[in-house]
Structures are given as C-alpha cells and as structure tokens.
Scaffold this active site. Structure first.
Site, short mmCIF file in Angstrom:
data_model
loop_
_atom_site.label_atom_id
_atom_site.label_comp_id
_atom_site.label_asym_id
_atom_site.label_seq_id
_atom_site.Cartn_x
_atom_site.Cartn_y
_atom_site.Cartn_z
N LYS A 142 30.96 8.07 20.69
CA LYS A 142 30.71 6.95 21.57
C LYS A 142 30.89 5.57 20.55
CE LYS A 142 27.03 6.71 24.12
NZ LYS A 142 25.54 6.92 24.61
N GLU A 144 30.22 12.88 10.79
CA GLU A 144 30.68 14.27 10.86
C GLU A 144 32.08 14.15 11.51
OE1 GLU A 144 26.19 15.11 10.56
OE2 GLU A 144 27.45 13.67 11.54
N GLY A 154 23.59 12.01 24.44
CA GLY A 154 24.64 13.02 24.15
C GLY A 154 24.33 14.19 24.53
N ARG A 155 23.41 14.70 24.63
CA ARG A 155 23.00 16.01 25.23
C ARG A 155 23.10 16.17 26.59
NH1 ARG A 155 18.89 13.55 22.90
NH2 ARG A 155 16.58 13.25 24.00
N GLU A 200 15.95 18.77 21.26
CA GLU A 200 15.96 17.61 20.86
C GLU A 200 15.18 16.74 21.90
OE1 GLU A 200 19.60 15.81 18.78
OE2 GLU A 200 19.94 15.19 20.80
N HIS A 214 19.67 45.52 21.65
CA HIS A 214 20.10 46.13 20.26
C HIS A 214 19.79 45.38 19.02
CE1 HIS A 214 22.06 49.72 22.31
NE2 HIS A 214 22.36 48.89 23.24
N LYS A 253 20.04 11.91 8.25
CA LYS A 253 21.22 11.46 8.21
C LYS A 253 21.36 10.26 7.25
CE LYS A 253 22.86 10.51 12.37
NZ LYS A 253 23.10 10.25 13.94
#
Length: 560
Positions: free
Chosen positions: A210, A216, A282-283, A368, A399, A523
């Site tokens: 954005k 990153e 964001g999420r 979050e 399993h 960060k």
C-alpha cells in the site's frame, strides 16, 4: 465511539459463570435425549451447511451467549462498521472491507468522510477487470512481445497470505494458461526458488504494498527487477540505449499501491498501479486490488464471484437474528471455550487439499486481530483474549496431531470443513476416493463427540492396562461445515465467516481488532540491528548482551 462494555459486568457473563460451575457435558446423553438436536443446531449460511450440534452447547447456554452478544452490543458495532464509523480507534479510521464486496448500485449509497466509497471501489474493480483481461487475452505483452505465462505476486502478510490461499483453493479455475506464484519471505531463497525456472520474457510481477515502503516487499521487488534485467540481457533482449531498463520494468512490473510517486521512482508506470484505501486492513484486503494476481490468473468473473460470496455473509450477519446468526454463534462459542472452559487453541481442519493454506491465512486474520491486551479505549482487558489458530488438511492431520485432540489433556475446539463434490473425482478399484475421504471427515467428528467407553473397549476383547489406553473420553467440541463444492462464492463465504467470527470475539472482549501495533516494534529493531550485521561497531555496541553474542556468532561464521 462509545467506550467498550466490560463483558464481566453483564448479567449474561454472570449466568455463563454459573453454568460453567456446574457444567458436565455429555454429548451422548444430549443426543439420546433430543432426537432433534442435530436439526435444531444446524444452520444455513448461504452455501455453507453449518452443524453446531457437536459443540458443548445447550439451549440454556445458547440463550446466555445470545444475551452476552446483546449486552455487549455486537450488532450495534457491526452496523457502525458497515456505515464507516471510525471503529479503528488507535488509527482513527473507518473499517470498510465489507464495502469492497458491496454489489454495484447497492442502496443506500455509502459515503464516508466525504469519499464516495461505492464509486471508488467500483472504479478500481473495473480497472482490475480490464487489466486482467488484457493480460489474459494477450494484449499486454512483455518487452520482447511474448505473452505472459507467469504472474509473480510480491507481497507479505495480507498482501501474500490471502492471494496465495485463494489461488491454491481455486486452481481448477486457472484455465487461461497463466500460472501464479507468490514471493513473500525476505529470505532470498524464496525469490530464487520461485523464479528459478521462469522465463523473464513471459513473467509479470505484481508488487503489492500500500505504502510502497514495506521492507520485505521492496527488497524482493528490487531483487526481482535485477533478475529481470539480468535475464533479458543474457538473451540479448535488453538494449544499451538509455531507458532500456526502464522500458523493461514498464512491461514486466505493475503495482498494487497508492504511493504513486514511489511506484514511479521504482520504474512502474503509475497508470499501472491499482490502489486501495487506509480503511482496508492488510489481513482483510484479499478482496481489494490485492486480488489483482487472482483476477489475472483465475479471471475477473471468478474474482467477482468470490466477492459475491463475501457479501452474502456480510448480509447474513446484518439481517439474521442472533440465535440463527452463524458467525455470531461461532464467535460466541469461542468466547465460551476460551473464557470459561480454558481453551487456548482452535484447530481448523479442512478436508480439502485445495484449502491447505487456509489455516495459515486464518492465523493472521485471527491472531493479528485479537492478540491484544488493551481495549479500544486504552484500558486493560478484563478477560483473556485471543486463541492460537492452527491446522492442516485432513487426512494428513489424522496421522500427525489428532492424537492430542482425541486423548490429550487439552480442550481443543475444532472446525471441520468439507465439500460434497470434489474438484477431481477419482476411483480406486471401484471405490469413490472422495467418499472414502468424506468418511474420514464424518468419522473424526463422531469419534471426538462420542468417544469410546471402557465397556465398549472390553466388549471387543481388550483387557487389562490396554483398556484405558483405548478409551476415548469424547465430548471434544467440533463444528462441521459442509458445502456442495469449493466454488469461488463458497470460498468467499468461508473467509467472511471467519472475518466476522473474529469481529464478534473482539467486540465482546472490547478490543480493537483492526490495528496491529504488536508487529511494529520488531520491525523497528530490525532496522537498528541490520548495520551491526554489516560490521558497524557502534550499532553493535548499542545492542543487549544476547544480541551482541548472536551477531558475533554470525560475523565469525559468515562466508564471503
């Protein structure tokens, strides 16, 4: 915005505490005494058939939970969100991901803080549709005139988890000959492996950030740009003339961002930047322009159908009475398990390999959002908040970790998700493999609910110390979610279901589910530590003793 209501001061909370004090769940007895239990506790949510009957739930408990939602004004806050009140208090923002999936022409129109939200959303969707079609039909081509065969999404967090989850879930719809890949980790291995077999002449990168400042994402974008230039130069396709590199970037990079100046500085034509707004977290952004890669690989029609699924759930929450409101009920059940029965985790177990990234997506959405210890007015929370969401697809999980859910000492509520019709129907020696798969889906919830008594174990001939080892206590709560097929609409409904479950829990707890300050400190510290890794002695000296020792180890063992 009104102050949060302390749920522990409500009459409903006191009633729940009284119920918990004498609570002795017995799903076997409850089902035996009430032949209508499964029918009464099964709800329909658009295409989703949601069976709540194997939860640790009684009519008396349900009434108390509904009363808790009423006393904490869950639906009032939901309506406030829909109309754009600034319920994200720490950032003084509206929360309008629901506006991203409002159908065109919805009435009444939505204008928030002077912005015609409906107009702006539809304008961006139209641009996404048009660009996706240009790529899919070959009008958009790379520098050398070749069609795009691969689109690589570069993002992180919500700019990655949502798109990759949806793409994996809906891959059967990717029929245009364009494959999507996703790069998120700043570990250079991620980009190196995702581009290792790609042709730079036919690869399109979508940089999703954005602000166009995410460390990153921008690091990976620069590495991808270097990869593109090197690959084109190796093929003799990158000329020496001024602007050759810029022209290559213009043909092979687009952006999802509103920072047009930074987009342009990177070399991307701002006309190929697709924006969204600060009221989209964001999420919660997969149904925004963050879904550009999906529209390209799966098609605009599929993306629009996904949005329709989201909206169906938004409408359900807004119009359905609390006692039948599926996201509200599931959120309230989570409150019951966390705050009264001591659950600390929640498993999501899709019996659909296509949903193998769905639990990872939910981890960001839920943790979050609700991993908070202060309320939306800054006061301390009055209860425990949040739970660890996790899971893997069945039958793989059977399993691995189902042993803990069945016979461990922890209470782990679990959601089982399955689809009647498979994307790939296959048979094995006349056996419908999907039916065998679904038999496991049904068997696991039955075993968790009803268990196996010692008498039943002994009746099978087991004796002695093996009897308790083969006994299953049962009364392990599950919700079963069934749908006819994993369509784009059904997937949108699933995602919105968990969005609103998360919302309900946040409102009851009085927290702001739409900020994420907890991710910021690490960060910031990373930027301070990075020079030390590069040999800056002053930066190293400013660190704590443990960090200094770890950096020293790195410097001693790093190979040039």
């Amino acid at each position: 915005m009104s102050a949060p209501i302390d749920p522990t001061t409500t009459a409903a909370w006191a009633r729940l505490a009284d119920l918990e004090a004498s609570f002795a769940p017995d799903l076997r007895a409850w089902f035996a005494a009430d032949p209508t239990r499964a029918t009464r506790y099964t709800k329909q949510l658009a295409d989703l058939h949601v069976d709540l009957s194997k939860n640790l739930l009684t009519d008396e408990l349900l009434a108390a939970l509904v009363a808790l939602a009423e006393e904490t004004r869950v639906l009032d806050r939901y309506r406030a969100m829909l109309v754009g009140e600034h319920i994200n208090t720490t950032e003084d923002r509206a929360v309008l991901h629901t506006a991203l999936r409002r159908p065109a022409g919805a009435e009444p129109g939505l204008v928030v803080d002077g912005q015609d939200v409906d107009h702006d959303v539809q304008e961006v969707l139209a641009r996404i549709d048009a660009f996706a079609e240009r790529v899919r039909d070959g009008q958009w081509r790379g520098l050398t005139g070749k069609r795009v065969t691969h689109v690589v999404n570069i993002g992180i967090g919500g700019s990655d988890l949502g798109p990759v989850m949806v793409y994996e879930a809906l891959q059967p719809y990717a029929t245009a000959g364009i494959e999507a890949r996703f790069v998120s980790n700043i570990d250079p291995t991620d980009l190196a492996q995702k581009t290792a077999d790609l042709d730079p002449e036919t690869t399109l990168f979508v940089v999703a950030s954005k602000t166009f400042t995410t460390l990153e994402t921008l690091t990976n974008a620069r590495l991808a740009r270097d990869w593109l230039w090197a690959g084109l130069a190796e093929r003799g396709a990158l000329g020496d003339a001024d602007g050759a590199r810029a022209e290559a970037v213009a043909h092979h990079f687009v952006a999802v961002s509103t920072a047009l100046d930074k987009v342009a500085a990177f070399g991307i034509d701002p006309t190929n930047a697709f924006g969204f707004w600060d009221w989209v977290g964001g999420r919660y952004s997969v149904d925004s322009a963050i879904g550009l890669t999906l529209a390209i690989a799966l098609g605009p029609d599929v993306f629009r159908e996904l949005l329709s699924g989201f909206h169906a759930v938004d409408d359900h929450v807004a119009t359905t009475p609390l006692e039948d409101n599926v996201p509200v009920l599931m959120g309230l059940l989570n409150i019951w398990y966390v705050n009264f029965l001591g659950a600390q985790t929640h498993a999501v177990l899709p019996y659909a390999q296509q949903l193998h990234r769905f639990p990872a997506y939910l981890q960001q959405l839920t943790m979050e959002s609700n991993g908070k210890s202060v309320r939306w007015d800054g006061s301390p929370v009055a209860t425990g908040t949040g739970e660890v969401f996790w899971g893997e697809p069945g039958t793989n999980g059977q399993h691995a970790f189902y042993q803990l859910i069945h016979q461990g000492t922890l209470l782990i509520p679990a959601d089982f998700i399955a689809f009647v019709n498979p994307a790939y129907p296959l048979e094995d020696g006349g056996q419908d493999v999907h039916e065998l798969f679904l038999a496991n889906f049904l068997a696991q919830t039955k075993a968790l609910a009803f268990g196996k008594t010692s008498a039943e174990v002994e009746a099978e001939g087991t004796t002695g110390a093996l009897v308790p080892a083969r006994t299953f206590a049962g009364n392990r709560p599950t919700t079963s979610i069934f749908a006819p097929a994993l369509t784009p609409a059904a997937l949108g409904q699933l995602v919105a279901l968990y969005e609103h479950i998360t919302f309900v829990q946040g409102v009851v707890w009085g927290i702001n589910s739409f900020d994420q300050w907890g991710v910021e400190l690490g960060k910031k510290l990373a930027l301070e530590i990075a020079p030390a890794l590069g040999g800056d002695e002053a930066a190293l000296a400013g660190q704590d003793a443990s960090t200094r020792e770890l950096v020293a180890y790195y410097l001693a063992h790093r190979e040039d």
